[in-house]
Design an enzyme around this catalytic site. Structure first.
Site, PDB file in Angstrom:
ATOM      1  N   ASP A 136     -24.183 -12.932  21.595  1.00  0.00           N
ATOM      2  CA  ASP A 136     -24.079 -11.834  22.188  1.00  0.00           C
ATOM      3  C   ASP A 136     -23.924 -10.393  21.144  1.00  0.00           C
ATOM      4  O   ASP A 136     -22.811 -10.595  20.409  1.00  0.00           O
ATOM      5  CB  ASP A 136     -23.085 -11.652  23.028  1.00  0.00           C
ATOM      6  CG  ASP A 136     -23.312 -11.961  24.658  1.00  0.00           C
ATOM      7  OD1 ASP A 136     -24.523 -11.536  24.910  1.00  0.00           O
ATOM      8  OD2 ASP A 136     -22.469 -12.337  25.455  1.00  0.00           O
ATOM      9  N   GLU A 193     -27.577 -12.117  36.075  1.00  0.00           N
ATOM     10  CA  GLU A 193     -26.204 -12.282  36.682  1.00  0.00           C
ATOM     11  C   GLU A 193     -25.926 -11.605  37.867  1.00  0.00           C
ATOM     12  O   GLU A 193     -26.085 -10.498  38.364  1.00  0.00           O
ATOM     13  CB  GLU A 193     -25.171 -11.750  35.554  1.00  0.00           C
ATOM     14  CG  GLU A 193     -23.812 -12.316  35.945  1.00  0.00           C
ATOM     15  CD  GLU A 193     -22.924 -12.207  34.600  1.00  0.00           C
ATOM     16  OE1 GLU A 193     -23.356 -12.265  33.617  1.00  0.00           O
ATOM     17  OE2 GLU A 193     -21.428 -12.410  35.023  1.00  0.00           O
ATOM     18  N   ASP A 240     -19.990 -13.127  24.750  1.00  0.00           N
ATOM     19  CA  ASP A 240     -18.799 -12.280  24.520  1.00  0.00           C
ATOM     20  C   ASP A 240     -17.700 -12.580  25.542  1.00  0.00           C
ATOM     21  O   ASP A 240     -16.567 -12.178  25.522  1.00  0.00           O
ATOM     22  CB  ASP A 240     -19.126 -10.719  24.334  1.00  0.00           C
ATOM     23  CG  ASP A 240     -19.708 -10.368  25.798  1.00  0.00           C
ATOM     24  OD1 ASP A 240     -20.031 -10.907  26.714  1.00  0.00           O
ATOM     25  OD2 ASP A 240     -19.984  -9.066  25.936  1.00  0.00           O
TER      26      ASP A 240
HETATM   27  O1  KIV Z   1     -21.019 -13.476  27.556  1.00  0.00           O
HETATM   28  C1  KIV Z   1     -21.166 -14.613  28.151  1.00  0.00           C
HETATM   29  O2  KIV Z   1     -20.673 -15.582  28.190  1.00  0.00           O
HETATM   30  C2  KIV Z   1     -22.477 -14.277  28.951  1.00  0.00           C
HETATM   31  C3  KIV Z   1     -22.749 -15.335  30.155  1.00  0.00           C
HETATM   32  C4  KIV Z   1     -21.870 -15.188  31.255  1.00  0.00           C
HETATM   33  C5  KIV Z   1     -24.156 -15.353  30.466  1.00  0.00           C
HETATM   34  O3  KIV Z   1     -23.017 -13.315  29.034  1.00  0.00           O
END
Ligand code: KIV
Length: 282
Positions: free
Chosen positions: A101, A199, A62
């Site tokens: 996501d 993270e 996301d």
């Molecule tokens: O949304 C995304 O790109 C992520 C990564 C930074 C792990 O969740």
């Protein structure tokens, strides 16, 4: 060799042109001590390039809200926007395991919402979904995995909760915070998640959590002790303008290359040097 035996000998991460990467391969890589890379992908062309480079796991993150759509955070991203980009990535993918996501408000509302929305990401070509947080999210993870939807967790600095966290700041500092993270990680493993993104946590904690869990951990700003590492496509390639977080390593300077190329094109158009005979039809 029977198909079952062939599958048990899954390809190593980064090996070009072997069979498709499957969800259980990540656990095998962890068991074998093989580190692996995950990169975000948002469109067809980038997916083809990342596939050609042998990246084994692609995340339709996301973060597309920020690096592609220009939102200030990931919070405004909608499921429809995720689906649009997930379909483009799925059209370009051959071998990589695809993770999509679940954006903000698509799983916090309860298990029925979460199931429908996760199912739509799978229908768009994803092999799995990722969602943020522990605590109440664990029930959702258990519900989805019990229904055959593979789930990657995401703990530590969880950008969809940035307001509650008081900003995009390192998490897990101090004994109590570290213990909460360890509990959430254990909860994710029990709920059936197949991997977890860690993270924005101290490197020592990243290594400690990785050693203590059966789940393959994928770090971003979580130090070298994780089983895998993920970077946002635009950060990796130096396309992000302005300051980037400490953990970002730019493996190319494509932002500067794009500007140089665009300036050269403009100058040659203005001077009449382009198009020349070589780039014109006779
Ligand atoms: O949304 C995304 O790109 C992520 C990564 C930074 C792990 O969740």
């Amino acid at each position: 060799m029977s198909p079952a035996v062939a599958h048990a000998q899954a390809p190593a991460p980064g090996e070009p042109r072997s069979g498709p990467v499957r969800v259980p391969d990540l656990a095998r890589w962890k068991a074998a001590g093989q580190r692996f890379a995950m990169v975000t992908a948002y469109d067809y062309t980038a997916t083809r390039l990342l596939e050609a480079a042998g990246i084994p796991v692609l995340l339709v993150g996301d973060t597309l809200g920020m690096v592609v759509l220009g939102y200030p955070t990931t919070i405004p991203v909608t499921l429809e926007e995720m689906l649009h980009h997930a379909r483009a990535v799925a059209r370009g993918a051959e071998r990589a395991l695809l993770v999509g996501d679940l954006p903000f408000l698509t799983y916090q509302g309860g298990i029925d919402d979460a199931t429908r929305n996760a199912g739509r990401l799978l229908q768009a070509g994803m092999a799995s979904v990722k969602l943020e947080g522990g605590g109440p999210a664990l029930e959702v993870v258990a519900h989805l995995t019990a229904r055959g939807i593979p789930v990657m967790g995401h703990l530590g600095l969880t950008p969809q909760s940035e307001h509650a966290l008081g900003g995009m700041r390192v998490q897990g500092r101090g004994d109590a915070a570290a213990r909460r993270l360890a509990d959430d990680l254990q909860g994710l493993a029990q709920a059936g998640a197949f991997a977890v993104v860690l993270e924005g946590i101290p490197a020592a904690l990243g290594a400690e959590l990785t050693a203590a869990t059966p789940l393959p951990t994928i770090g971003i700003g979580a130090g070298p002790g994780c089983d895998g590492q993920v970077l946002v496509f635009h950060d990796l390639l130096g396309l992000t303008m302005g300051r980037v977080p400490t953990f970002v390593k730019r493996y190319a300077q494509l932002g500067a290359a794009v500007q140089d190329a665009a300036r050269a094109f403009q100058a040659e158009v203005a001077s009449g040097a382009y198009p020349d005979a070589q780039h014109s039809y006779r």
